[in-house]
Design a protein around this motif. Structure first.
Motif: not given
Length: 404
Positions: A246-249, A368-378
Protein backbone atom coordinates in the motif's frame (compact mmCIF):
# COMPACT_ATOMS: atom_id res chain seq x y z
CA UNK A 1 53.41 -7.78 25.24
CA UNK A 2 51.11 -7.57 22.21
CA UNK A 3 51.51 -4.60 19.87
CA UNK A 4 48.47 -2.54 18.92
CA UNK A 5 47.59 0.03 16.28
CA UNK A 6 44.91 2.71 16.21
CA UNK A 7 43.84 5.80 14.30
CA UNK A 8 44.53 9.08 16.03
CA UNK A 9 44.83 12.82 15.59
CA UNK A 10 48.11 14.02 17.07
CA UNK A 11 47.72 17.13 19.18
CA UNK A 12 50.77 18.84 17.68
CA UNK A 13 49.55 21.56 15.29
CA UNK A 14 51.51 22.95 12.37
CA UNK A 15 51.90 26.66 11.67
CA UNK A 16 48.42 26.78 10.15
CA UNK A 17 46.82 25.42 13.32
CA UNK A 18 46.08 22.06 11.71
CA UNK A 19 46.74 18.67 13.32
CA UNK A 20 48.28 15.58 11.67
CA UNK A 21 46.31 12.38 11.07
CA UNK A 22 48.29 9.31 12.03
CA UNK A 23 48.38 5.63 12.95
CA UNK A 24 49.57 5.12 16.52
CA UNK A 25 51.63 1.98 17.18
CA UNK A 26 51.88 1.03 20.86
CA UNK A 27 54.21 -1.51 22.47
CA UNK A 28 55.35 -1.69 26.11
CA UNK A 29 53.20 1.40 26.77
CA UNK A 30 55.34 3.38 24.35
CA UNK A 31 53.92 4.76 21.13
CA UNK A 32 55.26 5.67 17.73
CA UNK A 33 53.34 7.38 14.93
CA UNK A 34 52.94 6.77 11.21
CA UNK A 35 51.77 10.01 9.59
CA UNK A 36 49.60 9.76 6.50
CA UNK A 37 50.54 13.25 5.28
CA UNK A 38 47.23 15.02 5.87
CA UNK A 39 46.21 17.65 8.41
CA UNK A 40 42.82 18.88 9.67
CA UNK A 41 41.55 21.37 12.23
CA UNK A 42 40.12 20.10 15.52
CA UNK A 43 36.52 20.90 14.61
CA UNK A 44 36.65 18.22 11.89
CA UNK A 45 37.80 15.43 14.22
CA UNK A 46 35.40 12.99 15.92
CA UNK A 47 37.40 11.98 18.97
CA UNK A 48 34.90 9.36 20.10
CA UNK A 49 34.85 7.44 16.81
CA UNK A 50 38.43 8.34 15.78
CA UNK A 51 37.33 9.41 12.32
CA UNK A 52 37.16 12.62 10.30
CA UNK A 53 33.71 14.16 10.55
CA UNK A 54 31.44 14.07 7.51
CA UNK A 55 31.42 17.87 7.48
CA UNK A 56 35.00 17.84 6.18
CA UNK A 57 34.97 18.16 2.34
CA UNK A 58 37.31 15.16 1.94
CA UNK A 59 36.05 13.10 4.89
CA UNK A 60 35.32 9.93 2.90
CA UNK A 61 38.74 9.80 1.25
CA UNK A 62 40.64 10.65 4.44
CA UNK A 63 38.79 8.04 6.48
CA UNK A 64 39.31 5.42 3.80
CA UNK A 65 43.02 6.23 3.70
CA UNK A 66 43.21 5.95 7.50
CA UNK A 67 41.42 2.59 7.47
CA UNK A 68 43.71 1.33 4.71
CA UNK A 69 46.83 2.34 6.67
CA UNK A 70 45.39 0.79 9.84
CA UNK A 71 44.64 -2.50 8.07
CA UNK A 72 48.16 -2.54 6.59
CA UNK A 73 49.74 -1.89 9.99
CA UNK A 74 47.65 -4.55 11.74
CA UNK A 75 48.59 -7.08 9.07
CA UNK A 76 52.28 -6.35 9.69
CA UNK A 77 51.84 -6.65 13.47
CA UNK A 78 50.11 -10.02 13.07
CA UNK A 79 52.98 -11.19 10.87
CA UNK A 80 55.51 -10.20 13.53
CA UNK A 81 53.48 -11.99 16.18
CA UNK A 82 53.23 -15.14 14.07
CA UNK A 83 57.01 -15.09 13.55
CA UNK A 84 57.60 -14.60 17.26
CA UNK A 85 59.45 -11.34 16.76
CA UNK A 86 59.53 -8.79 19.57
CA UNK A 87 60.20 -5.28 18.32
CA UNK A 88 59.71 -1.89 19.92
CA UNK A 89 57.08 0.52 18.57
CA UNK A 90 59.82 2.62 16.97
CA UNK A 91 61.36 -0.40 15.23
CA UNK A 92 57.96 -1.54 13.98
CA UNK A 93 57.38 1.90 12.48
CA UNK A 94 60.77 1.83 10.80
CA UNK A 95 60.12 -1.60 9.25
CA UNK A 96 56.69 -0.57 7.98
CA UNK A 97 58.12 2.49 6.27
CA UNK A 98 60.57 0.26 4.42
CA UNK A 99 57.89 -2.16 3.23
CA UNK A 100 57.41 -2.59 -0.49
CA UNK A 101 55.17 0.18 -1.81
CA UNK A 102 53.04 -2.31 -3.79
CA UNK A 103 49.83 -2.66 -1.80
CA UNK A 104 48.08 -5.97 -1.40
CA UNK A 105 44.54 -6.18 -2.79
CA UNK A 106 43.34 -7.60 0.52
CA UNK A 107 44.65 -4.57 2.44
CA UNK A 108 42.31 -2.37 0.43
CA UNK A 109 39.54 -4.96 0.77
CA UNK A 110 39.90 -5.09 4.56
CA UNK A 111 39.79 -1.31 4.82
CA UNK A 112 36.67 -1.35 2.64
CA UNK A 113 34.97 -3.79 5.03
CA UNK A 114 35.96 -1.70 8.03
CA UNK A 115 34.48 1.37 6.38
CA UNK A 116 31.16 -0.40 5.73
CA UNK A 117 31.09 -1.71 9.29
CA UNK A 118 31.73 1.78 10.69
CA UNK A 119 28.74 3.03 8.71
CA UNK A 120 26.51 0.23 10.09
CA UNK A 121 25.83 -1.18 6.61
CA UNK A 122 25.62 -4.75 7.90
CA UNK A 123 23.74 -6.13 4.92
CA UNK A 124 26.41 -5.00 2.50
CA UNK A 125 29.11 -6.06 4.96
CA UNK A 126 27.85 -9.64 4.93
CA UNK A 127 27.73 -9.78 1.13
CA UNK A 128 31.06 -8.07 0.42
CA UNK A 129 32.83 -10.13 3.09
CA UNK A 130 31.61 -13.31 1.39
CA UNK A 131 32.75 -12.05 -2.03
CA UNK A 132 36.22 -11.22 -0.73
CA UNK A 133 36.34 -14.66 0.86
CA UNK A 134 35.68 -16.22 -2.55
CA UNK A 135 38.62 -14.30 -4.01
CA UNK A 136 40.89 -15.55 -1.20
CA UNK A 137 39.70 -19.11 -1.84
CA UNK A 138 40.44 -18.76 -5.54
CA UNK A 139 44.00 -17.46 -5.11
CA UNK A 140 44.50 -19.82 -2.12
CA UNK A 141 46.17 -17.07 -0.08
CA UNK A 142 45.74 -13.53 1.18
CA UNK A 143 48.46 -12.18 -1.10
CA UNK A 144 47.29 -10.61 -4.34
CA UNK A 145 48.72 -7.51 -6.01
CA UNK A 146 46.59 -5.26 -8.18
CA UNK A 147 48.84 -5.92 -11.15
CA UNK A 148 47.89 -9.59 -10.86
CA UNK A 149 44.23 -8.60 -11.24
CA UNK A 150 44.44 -8.54 -15.03
CA UNK A 151 41.93 -9.68 -17.66
CA UNK A 152 43.28 -13.23 -17.65
CA UNK A 153 42.91 -13.49 -13.87
CA UNK A 154 39.34 -12.15 -13.97
CA UNK A 155 38.23 -14.51 -16.74
CA UNK A 156 39.57 -17.48 -14.79
CA UNK A 157 37.90 -16.16 -11.64
CA UNK A 158 34.54 -15.81 -13.41
CA UNK A 159 34.85 -19.40 -14.60
CA UNK A 160 35.66 -20.48 -11.02
CA UNK A 161 32.55 -18.75 -9.66
CA UNK A 162 30.34 -20.27 -12.35
CA UNK A 163 31.60 -23.85 -12.28
CA UNK A 164 32.99 -24.36 -8.77
CA UNK A 165 30.74 -22.07 -6.75
CA UNK A 166 27.69 -22.55 -9.01
CA UNK A 167 26.82 -18.87 -8.82
CA UNK A 168 24.34 -17.10 -11.08
CA UNK A 169 25.40 -14.63 -13.77
CA UNK A 170 24.01 -11.74 -11.73
CA UNK A 171 26.01 -12.75 -8.64
CA UNK A 172 29.18 -13.12 -10.71
CA UNK A 173 28.65 -9.60 -12.05
CA UNK A 174 28.26 -8.36 -8.47
CA UNK A 175 31.69 -9.86 -7.66
CA UNK A 176 33.21 -7.95 -10.58
CA UNK A 177 31.55 -4.72 -9.45
CA UNK A 178 33.20 -5.07 -6.03
CA UNK A 179 36.61 -5.78 -7.57
CA UNK A 180 36.20 -2.74 -9.84
CA UNK A 181 35.29 -0.60 -6.83
CA UNK A 182 38.40 -1.67 -4.92
CA UNK A 183 40.59 -1.23 -8.01
CA UNK A 184 39.31 2.33 -8.47
CA UNK A 185 40.04 3.11 -4.81
CA UNK A 186 43.57 1.84 -5.25
CA UNK A 187 44.01 4.05 -8.33
CA UNK A 188 42.74 7.13 -6.48
CA UNK A 189 45.21 6.46 -3.69
CA UNK A 190 48.06 6.18 -6.17
CA UNK A 191 48.69 2.51 -5.35
CA UNK A 192 48.35 1.29 -8.93
CA UNK A 193 48.62 2.99 -12.32
CA UNK A 194 45.40 3.26 -14.33
CA UNK A 195 47.10 1.56 -17.27
CA UNK A 196 46.64 -1.72 -15.38
CA UNK A 197 42.86 -1.19 -15.11
CA UNK A 198 41.28 -4.43 -16.41
CA UNK A 199 37.76 -3.06 -17.07
CA UNK A 200 36.28 -1.14 -19.99
CA UNK A 201 36.37 -1.17 -23.76
CA UNK A 202 38.19 -4.16 -25.25
CA UNK A 203 38.71 -5.48 -21.70
CA UNK A 204 36.37 -6.95 -19.09
CA UNK A 205 32.92 -5.44 -19.60
CA UNK A 206 30.46 -5.48 -16.74
CA UNK A 207 26.94 -5.97 -18.02
CA UNK A 208 24.04 -6.96 -15.84
CA UNK A 209 22.05 -9.89 -17.24
CA UNK A 210 18.34 -9.38 -17.73
CA UNK A 211 16.25 -10.76 -14.89
CA UNK A 212 12.55 -11.42 -14.53
CA UNK A 213 10.60 -9.32 -12.05
CA UNK A 214 7.17 -10.80 -11.45
CA UNK A 215 4.52 -8.94 -9.50
CA UNK A 216 0.98 -9.82 -8.52
CA UNK A 217 -2.07 -8.57 -10.40
CA UNK A 218 -4.92 -6.59 -8.86
CA UNK A 219 -7.06 -9.73 -8.81
CA UNK A 220 -4.37 -11.70 -6.97
CA UNK A 221 -3.93 -8.98 -4.37
CA UNK A 222 -7.68 -8.79 -3.87
CA UNK A 223 -7.74 -12.53 -3.23
CA UNK A 224 -5.11 -12.02 -0.52
CA UNK A 225 -7.12 -9.18 1.02
CA UNK A 226 -10.30 -11.28 1.15
CA UNK A 227 -8.75 -14.31 2.92
CA UNK A 228 -10.47 -15.14 6.20
CA UNK A 229 -9.20 -18.60 7.17
CA UNK A 230 -5.73 -17.57 8.29
CA UNK A 231 -3.69 -18.47 11.36
CA UNK A 232 -2.52 -15.60 13.56
CA UNK A 233 0.96 -15.90 12.07
CA UNK A 234 -0.34 -15.88 8.49
CA UNK A 235 -2.60 -12.93 9.28
CA UNK A 236 0.34 -10.99 10.69
CA UNK A 237 2.54 -11.77 7.65
CA UNK A 238 -0.26 -10.67 5.32
CA UNK A 239 -0.61 -7.41 7.24
CA UNK A 240 3.07 -6.56 6.84
CA UNK A 241 3.01 -7.51 3.15
CA UNK A 242 -0.03 -5.34 2.47
CA UNK A 243 1.45 -2.49 4.53
CA UNK A 244 4.49 -2.57 2.24
CA UNK A 245 2.41 -2.80 -0.94
CA UNK A 246 0.00 0.00 0.00
CA UNK A 247 2.99 2.32 0.50
CA UNK A 248 4.67 1.75 -2.90
CA UNK A 249 6.56 -1.38 -1.89
CA UNK A 250 8.56 -0.22 1.14
CA UNK A 251 11.40 -2.66 1.76
CA UNK A 252 10.83 -5.03 4.66
CA UNK A 253 13.89 -3.75 6.55
CA UNK A 254 12.26 -0.30 6.56
CA UNK A 255 8.76 -1.56 7.38
CA UNK A 256 9.94 -3.34 10.52
CA UNK A 257 11.77 -0.21 11.75
CA UNK A 258 8.77 2.11 11.44
CA UNK A 259 7.71 3.60 14.80
CA UNK A 260 4.41 5.12 15.86
CA UNK A 261 6.20 8.47 16.07
CA UNK A 262 6.92 8.23 12.31
CA UNK A 263 3.20 8.65 11.62
CA UNK A 264 1.63 12.09 11.98
CA UNK A 265 -0.59 14.40 9.92
CA UNK A 266 -1.92 11.25 8.24
CA UNK A 267 1.49 10.66 6.69
CA UNK A 268 4.37 8.26 7.15
CA UNK A 269 7.77 9.93 7.55
CA UNK A 270 10.83 7.68 7.54
CA UNK A 271 14.40 7.38 6.33
CA UNK A 272 15.20 4.64 3.83
CA UNK A 273 17.84 2.25 5.12
CA UNK A 274 19.32 1.63 1.67
CA UNK A 275 20.22 5.20 0.73
CA UNK A 276 19.34 7.30 3.83
CA UNK A 277 16.78 9.30 1.84
CA UNK A 278 13.85 10.93 3.64
CA UNK A 279 10.41 9.73 2.56
CA UNK A 280 6.99 11.19 3.30
CA UNK A 281 3.89 9.32 2.11
CA UNK A 282 0.22 9.95 2.72
CA UNK A 283 -1.45 6.98 4.41
CA UNK A 284 -4.02 5.24 2.22
CA UNK A 285 -7.25 4.37 4.04
CA UNK A 286 -6.38 0.66 3.96
CA UNK A 287 -3.30 1.32 6.11
CA UNK A 288 -5.41 2.55 9.03
CA UNK A 289 -7.19 -0.81 9.22
CA UNK A 290 -3.83 -2.55 9.59
CA UNK A 291 -2.61 -0.13 12.25
CA UNK A 292 -5.69 -0.85 14.38
CA UNK A 293 -4.50 -4.44 14.79
CA UNK A 294 -1.33 -3.26 16.58
CA UNK A 295 -2.45 -0.17 18.51
CA UNK A 296 -3.17 -2.13 21.70
CA UNK A 297 0.50 -3.23 21.88
CA UNK A 298 1.73 0.35 21.68
CA UNK A 299 3.77 1.20 24.77
CA UNK A 300 4.92 4.66 23.69
CA UNK A 301 5.12 6.80 20.58
CA UNK A 302 8.71 5.64 20.13
CA UNK A 303 7.72 1.96 19.94
CA UNK A 304 8.06 -0.01 16.72
CA UNK A 305 4.64 -0.61 15.16
CA UNK A 306 5.33 -4.24 14.35
CA UNK A 307 6.64 -6.62 17.06
CA UNK A 308 9.68 -8.16 15.33
CA UNK A 309 12.25 -5.62 16.57
CA UNK A 310 10.74 -4.80 19.96
CA UNK A 311 12.98 -7.35 21.68
CA UNK A 312 16.16 -5.70 20.35
CA UNK A 313 18.06 -2.74 21.76
CA UNK A 314 17.08 -0.01 19.23
CA UNK A 315 20.56 1.52 19.48
CA UNK A 316 22.26 -1.73 18.44
CA UNK A 317 22.31 -1.49 14.64
CA UNK A 318 23.96 -4.88 14.20
CA UNK A 319 21.30 -6.66 16.24
CA UNK A 320 18.54 -4.77 14.45
CA UNK A 321 19.91 -5.93 11.11
CA UNK A 322 20.23 -9.56 12.24
CA UNK A 323 16.73 -9.64 13.71
CA UNK A 324 15.18 -8.01 10.64
CA UNK A 325 16.96 -10.51 8.37
CA UNK A 326 15.61 -13.47 10.35
CA UNK A 327 12.16 -11.88 10.47
CA UNK A 328 12.15 -11.56 6.68
CA UNK A 329 12.83 -15.29 6.32
CA UNK A 330 10.03 -16.09 8.77
CA UNK A 331 7.58 -13.77 7.01
CA UNK A 332 8.39 -15.27 3.62
CA UNK A 333 7.65 -18.76 4.97
CA UNK A 334 4.23 -17.59 6.23
CA UNK A 335 3.55 -15.80 2.95
CA UNK A 336 4.07 -19.07 1.08
CA UNK A 337 1.18 -20.47 3.11
CA UNK A 338 -0.91 -17.35 2.41
CA UNK A 339 -0.31 -17.74 -1.34
CA UNK A 340 -1.51 -21.35 -1.27
CA UNK A 341 -4.73 -20.37 0.52
CA UNK A 342 -5.27 -17.52 -1.96
CA UNK A 343 -4.78 -19.85 -4.92
CA UNK A 344 -1.72 -17.92 -6.14
CA UNK A 345 0.94 -19.94 -7.96
CA UNK A 346 3.47 -17.11 -8.16
CA UNK A 347 6.16 -16.94 -5.51
CA UNK A 348 4.99 -14.63 -2.72
CA UNK A 349 7.69 -12.90 -0.68
CA UNK A 350 8.06 -9.54 1.02
CA UNK A 351 10.06 -8.18 -1.92
CA UNK A 352 7.25 -9.14 -4.31
CA UNK A 353 5.21 -6.36 -2.70
CA UNK A 354 7.54 -3.86 -4.41
CA UNK A 355 7.31 -5.68 -7.74
CA UNK A 356 3.53 -5.89 -7.42
CA UNK A 357 3.23 -2.14 -6.98
CA UNK A 358 5.40 -1.63 -10.07
CA UNK A 359 3.37 -4.18 -12.01
CA UNK A 360 0.04 -2.50 -11.23
CA UNK A 361 1.42 1.02 -11.66
CA UNK A 362 2.61 0.00 -15.12
CA UNK A 363 2.34 3.04 -17.35
CA UNK A 364 -0.56 4.55 -15.37
CA UNK A 365 1.63 6.83 -13.25
CA UNK A 366 4.10 9.35 -14.75
CA UNK A 367 7.65 8.11 -14.38
CA UNK A 368 8.68 11.27 -12.49
CA UNK A 369 6.02 10.53 -9.86
CA UNK A 370 7.14 6.92 -9.59
CA UNK A 371 10.70 8.14 -9.09
CA UNK A 372 9.48 10.09 -6.06
CA UNK A 373 7.54 7.12 -4.69
CA UNK A 374 10.50 4.76 -5.11
CA UNK A 375 13.01 7.44 -4.05
CA UNK A 376 15.34 6.55 -6.92
CA UNK A 377 18.28 8.92 -7.42
CA UNK A 378 17.82 8.91 -11.18
CA UNK A 379 14.70 8.79 -13.32
CA UNK A 380 16.66 6.40 -15.56
CA UNK A 381 16.68 3.87 -12.72
CA UNK A 382 12.89 4.20 -12.42
CA UNK A 383 12.42 3.78 -16.17
CA UNK A 384 14.57 0.64 -16.19
CA UNK A 385 12.69 -0.79 -13.20
CA UNK A 386 9.26 -0.08 -14.71
CA UNK A 387 10.28 -1.52 -18.07
CA UNK A 388 9.91 -4.97 -16.51
CA UNK A 389 6.20 -4.36 -15.97
CA UNK A 390 5.06 -2.14 -18.86
CA UNK A 391 3.65 -4.39 -21.57
CA UNK A 392 0.51 -2.59 -22.79
CA UNK A 393 2.13 -1.11 -25.89
CA UNK A 394 3.89 -4.32 -26.87
CA UNK A 395 0.63 -6.24 -26.38
CA UNK A 396 -1.18 -3.83 -28.70
CA UNK A 397 1.58 -4.14 -31.29
CA UNK A 398 1.43 -7.92 -31.18
CA UNK A 399 -2.35 -8.04 -31.47
CA UNK A 400 -2.33 -5.58 -34.34
CA UNK A 401 -0.49 -8.20 -36.39
CA UNK A 402 -2.08 -11.49 -35.35
CA UNK A 403 -5.68 -10.36 -34.66
CA UNK A 404 -7.21 -11.06 -38.05
Amino acid sequence: MKSSASITLRKKPNKKGQYPLAIRITKFRKSSYLYIGHYITLNYWDNEKSIVKKSHPNAARLNYLLLTKLAETNRFLLQLQAEGKDFSAAQIKKDILFLNSDKNFFDIADAHLEEIKANNKFGRLTVDKAYIGHIATFVKSRQLSFQDLDENFLRKYMNFLKNSKKLSERTIVNHLVLIRLLFNKAIRQGLIDRKFYPFGKDKIKIKYPETRKIGLTIQEIQSIEKLTELTDEEYHARNIWLFSFYLAGIRVSDVLKIRWSDIYDNRLHYTMNKNSKLVSLQLPEKIHAILKDYINDKGSDNDFIFPELKVVDPSDEKQLYAKAKNANKWLNSRLTEVAIKAGITKKLTMHIARHSFGNIAGDKIPVQMLQQLYRHSSVTTTMMYQSYFISQETDKALNSVVDF
